[in-house]
Scaffold this motif. Structure first.
Motif, short mmCIF file in Angstrom:
data_model
loop_
_atom_site.label_atom_id
_atom_site.label_comp_id
_atom_site.label_asym_id
_atom_site.label_seq_id
_atom_site.Cartn_x
_atom_site.Cartn_y
_atom_site.Cartn_z
N ARG A 218 0.84 -1.20 0.00
CA ARG A 218 0.00 0.00 0.00
C ARG A 218 0.88 1.25 0.00
O ARG A 218 1.93 1.28 -0.61
CB ARG A 218 -0.99 -0.03 1.18
CG ARG A 218 -1.83 -1.28 1.25
CD ARG A 218 -2.77 -1.40 0.06
NE ARG A 218 -3.52 -2.65 0.09
CZ ARG A 218 -4.40 -3.00 -0.85
NH1 ARG A 218 -4.62 -2.20 -1.87
NH2 ARG A 218 -5.03 -4.14 -0.76
N THR A 219 0.44 2.30 0.69
CA THR A 219 1.17 3.57 0.64
C THR A 219 2.45 3.49 1.46
O THR A 219 2.49 2.85 2.52
CB THR A 219 0.30 4.72 1.17
OG1 THR A 219 -0.09 4.44 2.52
CG2 THR A 219 -0.93 4.91 0.32
N ALA A 220 3.48 4.15 0.96
CA ALA A 220 4.77 4.15 1.66
C ALA A 220 5.55 5.40 1.31
O ALA A 220 5.56 5.84 0.15
CB ALA A 220 5.57 2.90 1.29
N ALA A 221 6.18 6.00 2.31
CA ALA A 221 7.08 7.12 2.11
C ALA A 221 8.44 6.73 2.68
O ALA A 221 8.52 6.13 3.76
CB ALA A 221 6.56 8.37 2.79
N LEU A 222 9.49 7.04 1.96
CA LEU A 222 10.83 6.62 2.33
C LEU A 222 11.69 7.83 2.70
O LEU A 222 11.72 8.83 1.98
CB LEU A 222 11.47 5.84 1.18
CG LEU A 222 12.90 5.32 1.35
CD1 LEU A 222 13.10 4.07 0.52
CD2 LEU A 222 13.94 6.37 0.92
N ILE A 223 12.36 7.73 3.83
CA ILE A 223 13.37 8.71 4.23
C ILE A 223 14.68 7.96 4.40
O ILE A 223 14.75 6.99 5.17
CB ILE A 223 12.99 9.41 5.55
CG1 ILE A 223 11.65 10.12 5.41
CG2 ILE A 223 14.08 10.41 5.94
CD1 ILE A 223 11.13 10.70 6.71
N ASN A 224 15.69 8.38 3.69
CA ASN A 224 16.98 7.71 3.73
C ASN A 224 18.07 8.67 4.15
O ASN A 224 18.11 9.82 3.72
CB ASN A 224 17.33 7.11 2.36
CG ASN A 224 18.78 6.65 2.27
OD1 ASN A 224 19.68 7.43 1.99
ND2 ASN A 224 19.00 5.38 2.55
N VAL A 225 18.96 8.21 5.01
CA VAL A 225 20.18 8.94 5.34
C VAL A 225 21.36 8.06 4.94
O VAL A 225 21.44 6.89 5.36
CB VAL A 225 20.26 9.30 6.83
CG1 VAL A 225 21.59 9.98 7.14
CG2 VAL A 225 19.09 10.21 7.22
N THR A 226 22.23 8.60 4.13
CA THR A 226 23.40 7.87 3.65
C THR A 226 24.66 8.59 4.11
O THR A 226 24.77 9.81 3.96
CB THR A 226 23.40 7.77 2.11
OG1 THR A 226 22.25 7.02 1.70
CG2 THR A 226 24.65 7.09 1.60
N ARG A 227 25.58 7.83 4.67
CA ARG A 227 26.86 8.39 5.13
C ARG A 227 28.00 7.69 4.42
O ARG A 227 28.13 6.45 4.44
CB ARG A 227 27.00 8.20 6.64
CG ARG A 227 28.31 8.69 7.23
CD ARG A 227 28.39 10.21 7.25
NE ARG A 227 29.58 10.67 7.97
CZ ARG A 227 29.91 11.95 8.14
NH1 ARG A 227 29.11 12.89 7.68
NH2 ARG A 227 30.99 12.29 8.80
N LYS A 228 28.85 8.48 3.77
CA LYS A 228 30.01 7.94 3.07
C LYS A 228 31.25 8.06 3.95
O LYS A 228 31.36 8.95 4.78
CB LYS A 228 30.24 8.69 1.75
CG LYS A 228 29.04 8.65 0.81
CD LYS A 228 29.28 9.47 -0.43
CE LYS A 228 28.07 9.46 -1.34
NZ LYS A 228 28.28 10.25 -2.57
N ARG A 229 32.18 7.13 3.74
CA ARG A 229 33.44 7.11 4.48
C ARG A 229 33.17 7.14 5.99
O ARG A 229 33.73 7.95 6.73
CB ARG A 229 34.34 8.27 4.07
CG ARG A 229 34.58 8.36 2.57
CD ARG A 229 35.77 9.22 2.20
NE ARG A 229 35.71 10.57 2.71
CZ ARG A 229 35.13 11.58 2.11
NH1 ARG A 229 34.54 11.39 0.94
NH2 ARG A 229 35.15 12.79 2.62
N LEU A 230 32.29 6.25 6.42
CA LEU A 230 31.91 6.21 7.84
C LEU A 230 33.06 5.69 8.70
O LEU A 230 33.40 6.29 9.73
CB LEU A 230 30.68 5.33 8.02
CG LEU A 230 30.13 5.19 9.44
CD1 LEU A 230 29.67 6.55 9.96
CD2 LEU A 230 28.97 4.19 9.47
N PHE A 231 33.66 4.58 8.31
CA PHE A 231 34.75 3.99 9.07
C PHE A 231 36.05 3.94 8.28
O PHE A 231 37.14 3.98 8.87
CB PHE A 231 34.39 2.57 9.52
CG PHE A 231 33.19 2.51 10.42
CD1 PHE A 231 33.18 3.16 11.65
CD2 PHE A 231 32.06 1.81 10.03
CE1 PHE A 231 32.07 3.10 12.48
CE2 PHE A 231 30.95 1.75 10.85
CZ PHE A 231 30.95 2.40 12.08
#
Length: 744
Positions: free
Chosen positions: A417-430
């Protein structure tokens, strides 16, 4: 005697005049203004200038004038330039449209999921510096000027050349007459808000038209006797044409350039001002008419041009050794500027294994894929040809400081059904080359997806994934018969199913032959589903838990994907093979025995006629052993949702309508793109689903299930919108399937 003396005097005078004419040689400079698409008129003007016999000794240009002028100075004829620009797709060129088939598998997954991506460092949302990074433009110029890639001083080009840019930090004009030609003309044409700035010698440069759109003064200072100028700048518009905020802003910006042209025009000996009043800076689709306008206006000064040519010593223009080869042999790649990303990472994104032969097309796709990672502000490169005809490619990279991204998406389908996506992406974390991504999905069903990935290019990359999926759906009572000891005492047609899946994976994967992805890993899966419709649970509440088990498995996969589009492919081949071996389980499945599940899908898309494409696919799967474990059976039905476990879409049936430990399915879709990004399609799918179909030879005896659909699809920036009406002959009834947005 007097007549003889007179004839001798006349003869001497004519001889002197003739010698003076032969020794006179005017130096002619050509100035080409900026003007976006209107600058294509320069090509038409150059045609007539050459026909008149004028020899150009120096060229100065800005923006599109720099692009046309730079290519002409490198050795191209006006006829060749006409042919080059006539074949270009400017929409693709400007938008940095990266073919999906060129992306690595990780980038394909990313582009098929998120609608909006924004910088998010310091918990502050940022915005890109331009709609396009200009990588496609740079790639084109690099190929076109490969025959002069060893020239660092533009005065040593077949025709000496310079162009103008603007320093964003100081607001001052910058003269570019040395360096790398593709980079210089890219900077001169980096129209603010359309293209990102270009960094040269630590200067942030944009379109030279901001400060000097008609560099006639510099040509004068270079000692030119005659200046020919082609001016395609805007004139002031009347109030009838100032009906939008953009038009007003452009008008204000034109005040300075138009006032400057009053004096600059006086310094131009032959001034050519094509009628481009009906065109805009982005009217590239009208390029033929713009080129013709340049020819028409220049013909008006043909006599003046011929008079100039008559005062020049005729010198044959040395033919440029322009290479027509489409493939080069790369013996080495040199990379500088990659402080946080390893050489193997860069080569992996470029899909380069050296030494090897590679086409310009594949190289450009690899460079665009590296650009699409967002990890580099600038990707500058240069071809260096050796004595043996092989090449070294020198990359000069400028890494981006952006390490955190905020990404958004929205979706609707029949299952989740209905869905909203929130994404947080972090580069070079470790460490270098790693990326951590967390999707939080809200709507009718809450879900999440976390992925940590160390990308090592062609070496074995390492990944860690954890995801939780949940949905509720009414299903037929037959759906759960294998999990029940007996049929329910109360007659029911349907019951409510609550289905939850938590999966954790650790995996290794690598690319080979540029296009295949091979991977293997270990997996933990917690599978739980229940119904509140029937039974009483341990807490004396309504409900029956049918599955609550942790499974451990090892798995492997092989993928190949050259589809040009995930949703409306017009060409390409797709293969996805997966094998899981389930070792043990803990939970309600107390009769667990080891078993395996193998499945594969093969798809092929091709263009039949203009705007008509066909996509055919076949897939199947089966279980080996483990007859007591039924929760990982294949479930078919529905359309448009992200596949989970062995839940497979099948048009004409509701999701989770068909069940078995073996399935075979084939689909054919014919798609017609009625107008751009709008599709009408018809589809048919057939399937056999059941238990032990191969053992009983029931997979080949007949077609048990089928569905036919007619649909409409539209491509939007949020993803595809698809509406299908499907019909199943077995049920003699119709089913609507709706899917909107990128899948996740």
């Amino acid at each position: 005697m007097r007549k003889l003396i007179f004839l001798i005097c006349i003869s001497c005078t004519v001889s002197v005049l003739s010698q003076e004419q032969q020794t006179e040689d005017l130096k002619v400079g050509l100035v080409l203004s900026g003007g976006g698409a209107k600058g294509l008129a320069h090509i038409g003007a150059l045609k007539i200038i050459e026909e008149a016999g004028v020899r150009i000794d120096y060229i100065g240009g800005t923006s599109m004038g720099a692009i046309i002028g730079g290519l002409y100075a490198s050795g191209y004829t006006p006829k060749q330039l006409d042919s080059i620009f006539d074949q270009l797709d400017f929409d693709v060129l400007i938008q940095d449209d990266i073919p999906r088939s060129a992306k690595t598998f990780y980038e394909k997954n990313e582009s098929d999921k998120y609608a909006v991506t924004l910088p998010f460092d310091g918990l502050k949302v940022g915005f890109p510096s331009g709609l396009s990074k200009g990588q496609n433009v740079y790639n084109l110029f690099s190929k076109l000027t490969s025959h002069v890639n060893d020239v660092d001083d533009f005065a040593e080009l077949p025709i000496p050349f310079f162009c103008m840019a603007t320093n964003v930090e100081t607001g001052k004009e910058v003269v570019l007459d040395k360096g790398y030609l593709p980079q210089a003309i890219s900077a001169s044409g980096a129209l603010p808000s359309i293209f990102s700035p270009v960094i040269i010698d630590d200067k942030v440069l944009v379109d030279g038209g901001v400060t000097n759109n008609y560099p006639v003064d510099r040509l004068k200072r270079l000692g030119m006797d005659i200046i020919i100028g082609v001016d395609v700048q805007d004139s002031l518009k009347s109030k009838q044409d100032l009906q939008s905020a953009l038009a007003v802003i452009v008008q204000i910006n034109n005040f300075r350039t138009i006032n400057d042209m009053i004096e600059k025009r006086k310094k131009t000996d032959i001034y050519i001002n094509p009628d481009i009043s009906g065109f805009s800076v982005v009217s590239f689709d009208l390029g033929r008419k713009i080129i013709d306008a340049g020819e028409k206006e220049t013909l008006k000064v043909m006599d003046e041009l011929k008079a100039v040519a008559a005062r020049q010593i005729e010198k044959a223009r040395p033919p440029a050794s322009i290479s027509s080869q489409e493939t080069i042999f790369v013996e080495n790649v040199e990379i500088v500027g990659n402080e946080n990303y390893t050489r193997s990472y860069v080569l992996g994104k470029l899909k380069l294994k050296i030494p090897d032969s590679i086409s310009y097309k594949l190289l450009n796709e690899g460079i665009n894929n590296l650009s699409a990672t967002g990890n580099f502000l600038d990707i500058n490169y240069r071809f260096i040809e050796g004595d043996d005809g092989n090449y070294v490619i020198k990359f000069d990279l400028i890494e981006s400081d952006v390490r955190t991204l905020l990404r958004l998406g929205a979706h609707y389908d029949d299952l989740y059904r209905t869905a909203a996506l929130i994404n947080v992406t972090r580069k070079r974390l470790f460490t270098n080359n790693d990326i951590a991504s967390f999707d939080f999905i809200v709507g009718d069903n809450i879900r999440y997806n976390f992925n940590y990935y160390i990308d090592k290019g062609y070496y074995w990359s390492i990944g860690l994934n954890s995801r939780y999926n949940f949905f509720e759906k009414n299903v037929q009572i037959d759906f759960l018969i294998p999990e029940t000891i007996s049929e329910p005492s109360v007659p029911l047609n349907e019951l409510q199913l609550k289905y939850g899946d938590l999966t954790n994976q650790i995996y290794l994967e690598t690319l080979f032959r540029r296009s295949f992805l091979l991977g293997a890993g270990i997996e933990h899966k917690w599978l739980r589903y229940l119904s509140r419709t029937i039974g009483i649970d341990d807490d004396n509440k309504p409900g029956t838990i049918f599955e609550d088990t942790n499974y451990m498995s090892t798995y492997g996969y092989l993928r190949y994907d050259t589809y040009d589009d995930s949703f409306f492919p017009s060409h390409g081949l797709f293969f996805d093979g997966d094998f899981h071996f389930y070792l043990f389980a803990h939970g309600t499945n107390r009769d667990f025995e080891e078993f395996s599940i193998a499945k594969a899908k093969l798809g092929y898309a091709t263009t039949l006629l203009k705007n008509v494409t066909a996509n055919i696919s076949t897939e199947g799967g089966f279980k080996i052993g483990g007859k007591n474990t039924r929760s990982l059976d294949f479930f078919l039905g529905g359309y448009g949702f992200q596949e989970l476990n062995n839940i497979i879409p099948f048009m004409g049936y509701e999701a989770l309508s068909l069940r078995g430990d073996t399935y075979l399915k084939a689909t054919l879709t014919l798609d017609y793109e009625l107008i751009k990004n709008n599709h009408i399609n018809i589809s048919a799918n057939i399937a056999n689903v059941g238990d032990a179909l191969f053992e009983n030879r029931e997979w080949i005896d007949s077609i048990d299930y089928s569905g036919f659909a007619i649909g409409y699809g539209m491509e939007t920036f949020l993803g595809p919108l698809q509406l299908k009406y499907a019909y199943s002959p077995e049920f003699d009834q119709g089913e609507w399937h709706v899917s909107a947005g990128f899948g996740f």
